[in-house]
Every structure is written in C-alpha cells, then in structure tokens.
Design a protein around this motif. Structure first.
Motif, mmCIF file in Angstrom:
data_model
loop_
_atom_site.group_PDB
_atom_site.id
_atom_site.type_symbol
_atom_site.label_atom_id
_atom_site.label_comp_id
_atom_site.label_asym_id
_atom_site.label_seq_id
_atom_site.Cartn_x
_atom_site.Cartn_y
_atom_site.Cartn_z
ATOM 1 N N LYS A 152 2.647 -7.440 -12.126
ATOM 2 C CA LYS A 152 2.434 -5.987 -12.247
ATOM 3 C C LYS A 152 2.022 -5.629 -13.683
ATOM 4 O O LYS A 152 1.079 -4.851 -13.901
ATOM 5 C CB LYS A 152 3.712 -5.243 -11.862
ATOM 6 N N PRO A 195 5.412 -2.005 -1.551
ATOM 7 C CA PRO A 195 4.637 -3.124 -2.112
ATOM 8 C C PRO A 195 4.029 -3.988 -1.020
ATOM 9 O O PRO A 195 4.630 -4.205 0.033
ATOM 10 C CB PRO A 195 5.681 -3.900 -2.924
ATOM 11 N N ASP A 196 2.819 -4.479 -1.276
ATOM 12 C CA ASP A 196 2.100 -5.306 -0.303
ATOM 13 C C ASP A 196 1.311 -6.339 -1.103
ATOM 14 O O ASP A 196 0.238 -6.038 -1.644
ATOM 15 C CB ASP A 196 1.172 -4.424 0.532
ATOM 16 N N ALA A 197 1.850 -7.553 -1.181
ATOM 17 C CA ALA A 197 1.242 -8.580 -2.029
ATOM 18 C C ALA A 197 -0.183 -8.914 -1.602
ATOM 19 O O ALA A 197 -1.072 -9.123 -2.439
ATOM 20 C CB ALA A 197 2.113 -9.835 -2.019
ATOM 21 N N THR A 233 2.266 -4.074 -6.339
ATOM 22 C CA THR A 233 2.750 -5.389 -6.752
ATOM 23 C C THR A 233 4.247 -5.334 -7.029
ATOM 24 O O THR A 233 4.715 -4.470 -7.778
ATOM 25 C CB THR A 233 2.000 -5.865 -8.004
ATOM 26 N N ASP A 234 4.977 -6.299 -6.475
ATOM 27 C CA ASP A 234 6.427 -6.344 -6.665
ATOM 28 C C ASP A 234 6.815 -7.238 -7.839
ATOM 29 O O ASP A 234 7.772 -6.961 -8.543
ATOM 30 C CB ASP A 234 7.089 -6.852 -5.373
ATOM 31 N N ASP A 235 6.078 -8.319 -8.054
ATOM 32 C CA ASP A 235 6.372 -9.253 -9.136
ATOM 33 C C ASP A 235 6.169 -8.560 -10.490
ATOM 34 O O ASP A 235 5.079 -8.051 -10.777
ATOM 35 C CB ASP A 235 5.461 -10.478 -9.021
ATOM 36 N N SER A 246 -3.646 -1.885 -7.417
ATOM 37 C CA SER A 246 -3.076 -3.213 -7.229
ATOM 38 C C SER A 246 -1.711 -3.310 -7.904
ATOM 39 O O SER A 246 -0.752 -3.838 -7.327
ATOM 40 C CB SER A 246 -4.023 -4.274 -7.797
#
Length: 907
Positions: free
Chosen positions: A391, A350-352, A385-387, A381
């Motif tokens: 997501k 993941p890479d915000a 996304t981690d959130d 995207s």
C-alpha cells in the motif's frame, strides 16, 4: 461601509459588463444617484444569491423609496402591471392603471423599483414598463430587473425584450477564490487558497452555496483540504424533490450520468442506463434542470449542471444504487481502464486481485506519459490493498505520478494524508522529486543524495534509473548542464528501451548538451529522437524549441514551443507545458508580439495557480514585467516584478529570470545603477560558468551597456572582450549583435566613431532577416544616440527615426519618448510652446524639460547619454540665460501653455 464613490468603477452604458459583490454595490449606488438623468432600466443577471447581494448592499444605503415587485406566471395577462399597481398603491387595478405612467404618477424622484424574477413577467407589461422608464414621463424612478442566469421558463418574447437591454445589463460574476477566503474569515474559519478554489469550483461560485457550505460542513474538515464536498442543504432538498417527482426513465438517466466521469458521452450513458425510451428521458431530464446536454463536432455529451447537483444526486441514490451502476458500467464500457475504475468504485473492501490489475494498468499508462491517469489508478490500487508495505509503495508511486503530471498541489495533499511512510530510497526519490518542482533545492539535494546512496542499482536498476532522472531535473534547475548530461547517461545505462525514465532523460540531455556549449550536438540529439508518441514527443519538442531560441533560430523555436503548449488532462506533463509557455513568451517578446507574449505568460501563470508549481513564476513574470516597464506602466511592472522576486530559492533557474527582470525594469527607466545591482552576482562568475553561454540568459549586453552609461568604460571593455570571444567561439550571431549595443557605445564614448559605426552596422547585419524586432530597435537607438553625441546630426536623424518607428510599432512608449528627446536634442524637430525657447539650444531645452519633471542631474544624464557634469554645465547656462537661480524658478518658467504640465516638448 466603505466609501462607494472612491471605489466606483466606470460604467459606459453601452455594453453588458461584469460586476462583483463589492464593486456592484458601488455601481448600483452610482446608477440610483443619477436619478432623472438615467432613464433606461438596469438588468441584473446572475444566480439569485449573486444578484441580491450587491443589490441589498446598495439599497441599504440608498436614501430614496424602494418598491419590490414579483410577477406571476407570464401567461397571466397584465400580471406585471397588476403587481406594479399594487406595489405602488394604485389598487385596485383598473382602467386608470392600465398605462404604466398612471401607475407611477405618484412616484417620487429617486424611487427604485425592483422587479424580481423578471422572466416570469408578461411581455406586454414589460414592454410598457421599458417604454415608460425611458420616456420623459418618468419622474426619476429607477427600475431594476432581476434576471436569473440560465432561467429555463422564460418566454421568447420576454427574452427578446431583455436581450434588447444589453447596454444597461450588469452581469454579476460568481464569487472568487479570494472572496471565499474572506467569507470564511468572517466566520472565523481559516481557508487556504487551494481549498477556497475547490469550494468555488464545487458551488459554481454561487454566494449562498459558498456561505451555506462554510456553515454546514464541520469546521475541522476545512483544515483537511476536503476534496469531495457535499451539496448545500437547499440544493440537496431541491434535487430530492425533483427526482422524487420524476418518472423512472429520466431519473435513471440522471443517476447514471452522475455516477460516470464528467462529461459523459451520451452513447456510453445509454449503454449503462439501458432505457426503453431514451429520447423522452433526455427531454424530461433536461427540463428538470438536473442535466445538461452539449453537442460537439464528434460527440453528444451530458453532465450534471454543476458539482453540487451531481453530489446531491449521488447522495440521494445511496451506496447500493451507486454500486449497481458502477458494476453495470464495468461490464459495458469499451475502455479497459474505465471498466477498472468502475470495478474499483463498486468495491469497498480490499481486493488484492483488482488492486493488482489497477497497478498493472497504471504501469501501462506511465509508459504513455499519462501521468494523471497513472496517479488515479495507483490511488485506487492503494485503497484496495491490504498489505501495508505494498500500500505504501503504491501511494508513493501515485504521489510521484502526480508530480510528473505537474499537479503538485494534489501531490502535497496526498503527502499530508499519508503522513510519514517508511524511509526508503523510493520514499526519498519521490519526496526529492516533489522538492525539485516546488523549488526547494536544498531539500531536493539532501533527499536525492540519500536515495542514491541507499539504492541497490544491481538489485533494482529501475529505481536507480528513476533517481538518476530526478537528478537530471535537479541539475537542470540548478543550471549545471554538464551534470544534466552525466546523470542522463547514468539513467540510460541502467534502463533500456523507451520507458518514461529513459525518454525524459534523453529529452533533457539535449538541453544539457546545448547549455554546455554544444547546441548543434543538442539539436542533433533531438533530431534523432523520432517515432515517439504524443506525450513523449511533448518533452522532446519543447526541449528542441528552447535550444532553437538559444541558437537564434527564432522561427523554429516559435513553431516547436507553440506545439508544446497544450497537454491533456490525462496525458503529458503540465511542467513541460509551463516551460513551453515561459520560453514562447520570450520568443514573442523578441519578435514584437507583445500582447501575445503577455497572454502566453499569463496563461502559464494560471497553470501555476492550478498546479502549485511556483518554480515557474519568476520565469513567466520576467516577460510580463519587462513589457509593462517598456510601455511605461510602472505600477503594474512593479507588481509583476514583486511577484517574480518574492520566492526564495537557491535554484538558479529561479534566480536568473528574477535578476534579469529587475535589470530590464531598471533599464527601462534609465536606472543604470539599478541594472548593475541586479546583475552584479552574474558579472562576478567565471566566464566558463554555464550562465554565460550565449543565447540562454541574455544578461552580459545589458550589464555592459549599464557600465558604459555609468562611465565605467574600462570595466565594460573587459567584460565585452570576454563575452564577445565566447560568442564568436560558439558562432552566436544573435549574442554578438546584442553585444554590439554596448560595444558601439563604448567606442563612441572614446571618440572612435568610425569604429563604433562599423560595430553598429555589423550588429544590424547579423540579425538581418531575423524577426528580432526588439533587438533591432535597441541597436538603432544606441546607434542614433552615439551619432547624436558625436555631432553627426543628419545620420543621427535617420537612425533615431528608425528606432522610434520600431519602438512605436512595439508599443515601447518609454523608448519612443527617449527617441523624441534625442531628436529634439539634436535640433531635428520643432520645439514650441516654451517661453524664451529662442534663447535655449535644443540640448538645453531637453535638459530643462527633464529637470522640471523632478529628475536629478544623474538621471538626466542617463536619459540623454551625457555625463552628470555636462548636465550641470547645461543647467548653469540655462539659469544664466533665463535669469533664474533654482529648479523651482525653472519649473515656474518652463511650462507648456494650455497643458498644465511642465517641460513638454513637441517634435
């Protein structure tokens, strides 16, 4: 094995033709069984597994001897003749066997000689073999030459010889989607049509690759609709051997191009690959068969030869090498979105920050209506996304973008993959949108109602406007045009500017105005929408074209709809393109361009197949079934009608064309009761129902005509009075011209021929100068029929001959035949070939001809515009004149000499 003879397709021996796996067996058996009567060799072209499959099937049941020959490299002199001699037992190869005729001297009639990989043969031997095969010296040996498609090592003289056999060449087509489903079923694998299409596309339809992947891929994955299929083991092994044997430059080029989006501009490929000697690398890479280069007017493009090879190259590279190439591409490519894609492809965790950049780029793409690109960027995207909430939001928006692009199959796949995302107004709006384009009205209504109830328009006006815009589409599909305008205005009150929601609301609002009876206001609204970019203009031009069709401005409609057909892979909407295909097909039907109309509808149906937007099937099949019925192609018309009527939906824009198609097919066969059954639900609506707006759904004239033909004159008059009043109120000349058909018939049936003549003439005047060929032909035919019934034979002659000429130009054979019968019934033509013709009147001859074809009195009456009682009267007189008592005796007596068919009358 099935009976090959019963399934045998025709083969004319003049041109190359396509065969499939099953019909190929039948064709080859037919050729083998012709024996000495067929001397030319047969060339089978295809991938190796493709050509071997039908050949093995045919040879398995062939009763004669089979000889297999495989030549060596074509550079070896006499190689093919040597191989033939050894296979035929004429070894050792020597002077007596140098002539092919000597080699085959002991061959029995019916022997089949199969030459594998014929491009490797030497030209001299191949020429001698072809000459022998076509000569009288051939004792009945049939030669089959197997030519692999796109073989790269064929000598030019060998290729020229094979090209000279085009008249006896059979090209084995790739495996179809349906065949892939059957192969899977044979292996106890359930494969849906969508996954089968992906499998066929991935394998280029090569039979061996299809079957190998069905066996190699874990069975459970087939139920998950896999998108990225692996390469079959034999393809992967071939690619590995080729890459390992290659020098570094061409190998790097092949790997780079495989890593980039296909096809690749060679300029971009060279930026990423950074080769010292690019020309030599391209030459070697192309010779290897792992790269294809194509020159266009604007660029030179490179690509992997098929998805299997590309997948094998990517797998051979490994993750590290692929990541290096993606990072390099992200630095050197010109397009900002391409750079973002490659940054995402090079990133696993993941890479915000990158996910945010992709989301922003997706927003910019959506403003340009680049919905496929929007969906792709949002999908990337969401992956990075981690959130969890963010997501879910991005995944939902990706689904929404796929629906907007018209790719409902991909949207459905993504919905299935993400499962139940937390309930929210956005969730309901997206799934409601999906339900709309899938034709699920009740689900769409429920989801959109909940989304509108739960959204906070003050806090999130953009989402509220999006829900309104979905309601606009829902109202259009439900054919509630006033609701279209209401919801469009709500959306426009919530958002300012020219974003995608506002643009689509304005584009559909014009249709809502037009279908509410305000066509001029709708057209004015479209005319004010100027300065839009291509994708946004796509919607507006289509909507204007639809309104022009309803207004009778046929040439304008055709121009607008033609320009609305194309859409790019990344820009525009397939849904808008499908509307354009459907309405353009109707325009072309009305103007008499029937072949183009069917082609347009079928192209639209192919888009439906690719996108999954089954909503449009009834609208597209309406035109197809009507034309086929008018041409007398009853079986194909019935199949089209079934396809267009088999979908259940409570959306009126699916129901209406289905009903109109059923009525059109029934009218073409003079089944007027069928017309009334098909259109009864429409006739029961209040006159102010939007379905009655002139120009949109032309049903009233067809229904009224059927009422007149069935003798229900009072009901017809009541319906005509209401619809003519509405058409005059809307100033619809075309609608009034169409209604002149039943109105003129009604007046003629009541003995008011002078008034009928005036109605018919005024109807023709209304469409004078308009390219409405079918409507013009219909008017002339009804006019001529009415004149003939009134005893105005000379006038009827002119009207019916005009109608016949128009119908013949259209290809409407059904109505050409009816014109001929009317002309004959009026005594205008010459009747001959019928025994005792001198004893029967022209009317009696026509009645007799229809009766012996098996038609009932009611059906005869409908065909020639008489009452059933009058038909019975004529039939009684015919029996008396001919001294017979039954229809069977009439059939035996009434036969055209030398034709073997009953009741033929020539005019």
């Amino acid at each position: 094995m099935r009976d090959a003879a019963s399934a045998r397709p025709a083969y004319d021996g003049r041109v190359s033709r396509l065969i499939g796996r099953d019909d190929g067996v039948a064709v080859l058996l037919d050729l083998f069984q012709q024996g000495a009567h067929r001397r030319a060799p047969t060339v089978l072209v295809g991938a190796r597994s493709e050509v071997l499959s039908p050949l093995h099937g045919a040879l398995a049941v062939h009763r004669g001897e089979v000889v297999r020959v495989r030549p060596g490299p074509h550079s070896e002199s006499g190689d093919l003749r040597r191989a033939l001699a050894e296979a035929m037992g004429a070894s050792p190869y020597g002077p007596t066997a140098e002539r092919v005729a000597q080699i085959f001297r002991g061959g029995a009639p019916g022997t089949v000689v199969v030459v594998d990989d014929v491009v490797r043969a030497d030209a001299e031997s191949l020429r001698a073999l072809i000459e022998f095969t076509t000569s009288v010296a051939n004792p009945g040996v049939h030669v089959v030459l197997l030519r692999e498609r796109n073989a790269r090592d064929a000598a030019s003289d060998v290729t020229a010889l094979l090209d000279g056999l085009a008249g006896t060449t059979l090209v084995v087509r790739p495996v179809s989607d349906a065949e892939a489903v059957r192969f899977a079923a044979d292996l106890d694998i359930v494969l849906d049509r969508r996954t089968a299409a992906r499998l066929v596309e991935h394998t280029a339809g090569e039979e061996r690759a299809v079957i190998d992947l069905l066996l190699e891929v874990p069975r459970m994955l087939w139920t998950a609709a896999p998108r990225n299929l692996p390469a079959p083991h034999y393809v992967a092994a071939h690619v590995t051997r080729s890459l390992d044997a290659m020098s570094s430059g061409p190998r790097a080029l092949i790997e780079t191009i495989a890593a980039l989006a296909q096809p690749v501009d060679t300029a971009d490929a060279l930026k990423v690959a950074a080769l010292d000697e690019p020309l030599g690398a391209f030459d070697e890479a192309c010779r290897s068969g792992l790269l294809v280069v194509v020159e266009t007017d604007t660029a030179t493009l490179a690509m992997s030869p098929n998805p299997m090879v590309r997948r094998a190259v990517l797998d051979h590279m490994g993750l590290r090498r692929r990541s290096q190439l993606h990072r390099r591409a992200a630095l050197v490519l010109a397009s900002a979105n391409d750079r973002l894609r490659h940054r995402a492809a090079a990133t696993i965790a993941p890479d915000a920050g990158l996910a945010g950049d992709l989301d922003a780029a997706a927003g910019a793409s959506s403003c340009e209506d680049n919905w496929a690109e929007t969906a792709e960027l949002l999908g990337m995207s969401a992956r990075l996304t981690d959130d969890a909430d963010l997501k879910a939001n991005r995944r939902l928006r990706a689904i929404d973008a796929l629906v907007a692009a018209g790719d409902t199959l991909a949207a459905g796949d993504l919905i299935a993959q993400v499962g139940r995302i937390g309930e929210s107004p956005l969730h309901d709006a997206v799934l409601g949108y999906f339900a709309v384009v899938k034709g699920s009205s009740s689900e769409a209504d429920a989801r959109l109602a909940r989304a509108w109830r739960d959204v906070d328009a003050d806090a999130d006006p953009a989402l509220a406007a999006m829900i309104c815009q979905r309601y606009v589409l829902h109202a259009l599909f439900s054919w509630r045009p006033q609701d279209v305008v209401v919801w469009a205005d709500r959306a426009l009150d919530l958002v300012a500017g020219d974003g995608p929601v506002a643009t689509e609301a304005r584009a559909i609002r014009g249709l809502g105005l037009g279908a509410s009876g305000l066509i001029d206001a709708g057209l004015d609204a479209y005319d004010r929408l100027s300065g839009l970019h291509e994708a946004q203009g796509h919607r507006t031009v289509m909507g204007r074209g639809w309104l022009c069709l309803a207004a009778g401005r046929v040439d304008e409609a055709k121009t607008a709809l033609l320009s609305s057909l194309p859409t790019h892979a990344s820009a525009g909407s397939l849904r808008i393109s499908l509307w354009a295909h459907a309405w353009l097909a109707r325009v072309l039907f009305l103007t008499g361009e029937w072949e183009n109309a069917i082609d347009t509808a079928r192209r639209g149906l192919e888009i439906v197949h690719q996108s999954g937007m089954t909503f449009f099937i009834p609208l597209l099949e309406w035109t197809v079934s009507q034309i086929l019925a008018l041409r007398g192609e009853d079986e194909r018309a019935a199949e089209s009608l079934q396809r267009g009527s088999s979908l259940s939906s409570d959306y009126r824009v699916m129901q209406l064309p289905s009903a109109l198609a059923r009525a059109s097919v029934a009218e073409a066969s003079a089944d007027y009761r069928g017309v009334l059954r098909a259109l009864k639900p429409l006739a029961e609506q209040d006159i102010r129902d939007p379905v009655n707006e002139p120009g949109f759904w032309p049903w009233a004239d067809v229904y009224a005509n059927a009422l007149v033909m069935e003798g229900e004159l009072d009901r017809a008059e009541h319906l005509l009075r209401r619809h003519e009043s509405l058409a005059r109120e809307r100033d619809s000349a075309v609608a009034l011209a169409r209604l002149a058909v039943p109105h003129g018939r009604l007046l003629a049936a009541r003995g008011r021929m002078d008034e009928a003549r005036e109605v018919f003439e005024k109807g023709l005047d209304r469409i004078e100068g308009l390219p409405l060929e079918f409507d013009r032909a219909r008017l002339w035919f009804a006019y001529g029929q009415s004149l003939r019934r009134a005893g105005k034979r000379r006038e009827a002659d002119a009207a019916l001959l005009t109608a016949r000429q128009l119908f013949a130009r259209l290809g409407a054979t059904r109505y050409v035949e009816r014109c001929d019968r009317e002309i004959a019934a009026a005594g205008i033509g010459t009747q001959r070939g019928v025994p005792d013709a001198v004893e029967l009147t022209a009317q009696e001859l026509v009645v007799a001809g229809l009766v012996v074809r098996g038609k009932t009195n009611r059906e005869v009456a409908a065909e020639i515009f008489l009452s059933a009682k009058t038909v019975q009267y004529h039939l009684t007189r015919i029996y008396a004149k001919l001294g017979i008592r039954s229809r069977g005796e009439l059939a035996a007596r009434f036969r055209a000499p030398g034709t073997g068919s009953d009741g033929d009358i020539e005019d």
